[in-house]
Motif scaffolding. Structure first.
Motif, PDB file in Angstrom:
ATOM      1  N   SER A   4       0.906  -1.082  -0.078  1.00 58.58           N
ATOM      2  CA  SER A   4       0.073   0.063  -0.045  1.00 58.58           C
ATOM      3  C   SER A   4       0.838   1.342  -0.038  1.00 58.58           C
ATOM      4  N   ARG A  25     -10.440  -4.506   2.884  1.00 61.01           N
ATOM      5  CA  ARG A  25     -11.767  -4.644   2.485  1.00 61.01           C
ATOM      6  C   ARG A  25     -11.911  -5.687   1.475  1.00 61.01           C
ATOM      7  N   TRP A  26     -11.237  -5.360   0.555  1.00 59.44           N
ATOM      8  CA  TRP A  26     -11.184  -6.491  -0.813  1.00 59.44           C
ATOM      9  C   TRP A  26     -10.894  -8.051  -0.228  1.00 59.44           C
ATOM     10  N   LEU A  27     -10.052  -8.139   0.408  1.00 53.24           N
ATOM     11  CA  LEU A  27      -9.606  -9.529   1.178  1.00 53.24           C
ATOM     12  C   LEU A  27     -10.752 -10.063   1.865  1.00 53.24           C
ATOM     13  N   ASN A  28     -11.436  -9.269   2.625  1.00 48.75           N
ATOM     14  CA  ASN A  28     -12.474  -9.706   3.462  1.00 48.75           C
ATOM     15  C   ASN A  28     -13.835  -9.911   2.889  1.00 48.75           C
ATOM     16  N   ASN A  29     -13.976  -9.294   1.571  1.00 53.16           N
ATOM     17  CA  ASN A  29     -15.200  -9.314   0.952  1.00 53.16           C
ATOM     18  C   ASN A  29     -15.488 -10.666   0.564  1.00 53.16           C
ATOM     19  N   LYS A  57     -18.056 -11.493  -1.372  1.00 54.06           N
ATOM     20  CA  LYS A  57     -18.293 -11.640  -2.658  1.00 54.06           C
ATOM     21  C   LYS A  57     -17.300 -11.789  -3.564  1.00 54.06           C
ATOM     22  N   VAL A  58     -15.931 -11.715  -3.070  1.00 53.27           N
ATOM     23  CA  VAL A  58     -14.789 -11.889  -3.740  1.00 53.27           C
ATOM     24  C   VAL A  58     -14.392 -13.670  -3.672  1.00 53.27           C
ATOM     25  N   GLU A 117      -5.210   3.071   0.979  1.00 56.34           N
ATOM     26  CA  GLU A 117      -4.804   1.892   0.065  1.00 56.34           C
ATOM     27  C   GLU A 117      -4.735   0.648   0.826  1.00 56.34           C
ATOM     28  N   ARG A 165      -8.278  -0.264   1.816  1.00 55.20           N
ATOM     29  CA  ARG A 165      -8.910  -0.856   0.576  1.00 55.20           C
ATOM     30  C   ARG A 165      -8.685  -2.230   0.201  1.00 55.20           C
ATOM     31  N   PHE A 166      -7.385  -2.616   0.483  1.00 49.62           N
ATOM     32  CA  PHE A 166      -6.955  -3.817   0.246  1.00 49.62           C
ATOM     33  C   PHE A 166      -7.426  -4.794   1.298  1.00 49.62           C
ATOM     34  N   ARG A 189      -7.976 -15.975  -0.345  1.00 51.91           N
ATOM     35  CA  ARG A 189      -8.009 -15.240  -1.574  1.00 51.91           C
ATOM     36  C   ARG A 189      -6.532 -14.457  -1.758  1.00 51.91           C
TER      37      ARG A 189
END
Length: 429
Positions: A13, A24-28, A30-31, A18, A21-22, A319
């Protein structure tokens, strides 16, 4: 990950925003891994058109015992005590050149159950070893534009259901034998292969495997033949074929050095092996399996250091591990085109702006003599790989030991820093 040679979120990051954001993406939720696999699999279709592809699969553990106190949802790894995950990638390698074409797919999972008491009697669908069939099916699905696909694996993949269900025209298996199978005509596989006539003697340079063998030039005997193996008594579906016709290529070392275990590969395949030349080709394809070991090296402590991640959820770690496999494969792709045997366009990996930085670096990285000049055409990935290897510490001499995956990882990280500097200068000016 490739540019910074790490999977640590803080180092990936540029700032706290940032980093969040990383996270949130890893813990989403929906991914999903299945969609990540679909994305890279579809990319492979255009890349393998008309090629003979080796789909190499294997399993490796990711040990997170050092972080187990704060990470939720991990299973146990091979020793049955430490916490972690398993990764089971399928890697596409061009058969003729040995160049890495990319990641076809991967299973990333946690093992939460111990082996069942009567595991051998269970159907394959109820066993963890089903991952080998699923990996091969992934290869069959996404590599359907290839001229031919050969799934290559080590001994754990010697599964009767795999031999029976998967082979078809243009899709073959090559696996090192794991068990001394009963034969349809009586007797057992190992004694049968021991009795085969020696078809050829040849030498092979064996690389060092720390803790297992020293580097040496080995003298090997080659044997081969056709064999019919019987259906196992336990676990196999009663409707499975009572016997299967396979080919065996037996390679064993003679006069191994004192204190060294001799090399001995019993290779089972569905390819037709009718002469010595084909048997030697089978041996070459099996040796390409080492590419996936390089992938694991690049993924772990000698490269991206995936096991150092302090992500606190097993789902997020899965992920992250999948993305890291993709990143490690990008590094291997540079390694695969290193010698210029397989010609790939430079835009497989590099943007136009990155190419301009390489052009600017060219006078600095090349020497004055012809031996220190980049020998590859400038529109190819091999041309870029030559410069990345130089940035990683390779000396550039043709007779030197070729750059390995760790050298490429270091070189790419250094190159990415230079690209950031160029972008910053352009912004300031």
């Amino acid at each position: 990950m490739v540019e910074r040679s790490t999977v640590r979120i803080r180092r990936l990051s540029n700032d706290r925003i940032e980093e969040a954001r990383f996270g949130r993406w890893l813990n989403n939720a929906k991914v999903r891994l299945v969609e990540m696999e679909c994305t890279i699999g579809e990319q492979m279709r255009a890349r393998v058109v008309g090629l003979h592809v080796l789909a190499i699969q294997d399993t490796s553990e990711l040990n997170y015992q050092a972080h187990a106190g704060r990470t939720r949802g991990l299973g146990t790894v091979g020793n049955g005590r430490d916490a972690g995950l398993f990764v089971h990638p399928v890697l596409a390698v061009e058969a003729e050149s040995g160049a890495c074409l990319g990641l076809v797919g991967a299973q990333v999972y946690a093992r939460h159950e111990t082996a069942a008491k009567h595991r051998r009697a269970l159907p394959i669908e109820s066993k963890e070893s089903m991952r080998w069939l699923e990996g091969a099916q992934t290869a069959k699905h996404y590599l359907d534009t290839a001229r031919h696909v050969t799934v290559v694996a080590d001994r754990e993949s010697d599964i009767y259901e795999e031999w029976e269900r998967l082979p078809e025209a243009g899709f073959d298996l090559l696996t090192r034998a794991c068990r001394d199978r009963a034969l349809a005509g009586g007797g057992y596989l190992y004694a049968w292969s021991d009795a085969l006539a020696v078809a050829e003697r040849f030498t092979l340079d064996l690389p060092e495997r720390p803790g297992k063998r020293s580097a040496r030039t080995a003298t090997l005997e080659l044997r081969y033949g056709a064999v019919a193996v019987k259906r196992p008594r336990n676990g196999t579906h009663p409707g499975a074929a009572p016997a299967l016709a396979l080919r065996m290529v037996d390679v064993r070392e003679v006069d191994a050095p004192a204190g060294e275990d001799p090399v001995h590969w019993r290779l089972l395949t569905t390819h037709q092996v009718e002469d010595t030349a084909k048997a030697l080709e089978i041996v070459l394809w099996y040796r390409r399996r080492w590419t996936i070991e390089q992938l694991f090296r690049t993924l772990k402590t000698q490269g991206l250091d995936i096991e150092s991640s302090q992500v606190e959820s097993a789902d997020a770690l899965q992920r992250l591990a999948f993305a890291a496999l993709v990143a490690a494969t990008h590094i291997l792709q540079l390694l695969g085109v290193r010698d210029g045997v397989l010609v790939r366009p430079i835009d497989d990996t590099f943007s136009a702006q990155q190419v301009s930085v390489l052009i600017a670096l060219q006078p600095r990285l090349e020497g004055r003599t012809a031996a220190r000049k980049n020998p590859h055409p400038p529109d190819t990935l091999a041309w870029a790989a030559w410069f990345i290897a130089r940035l990683g510490g390779w000396d550039g001499y043709p007779k030197s030991k070729p750059a390995g995956p760790i050298t490429f990882a270091r070189g790419y990280a250094r190159f990415a820093t230079m690209c950031e500097g160029v972008a910053l200068r352009q912004k300031i000016c």
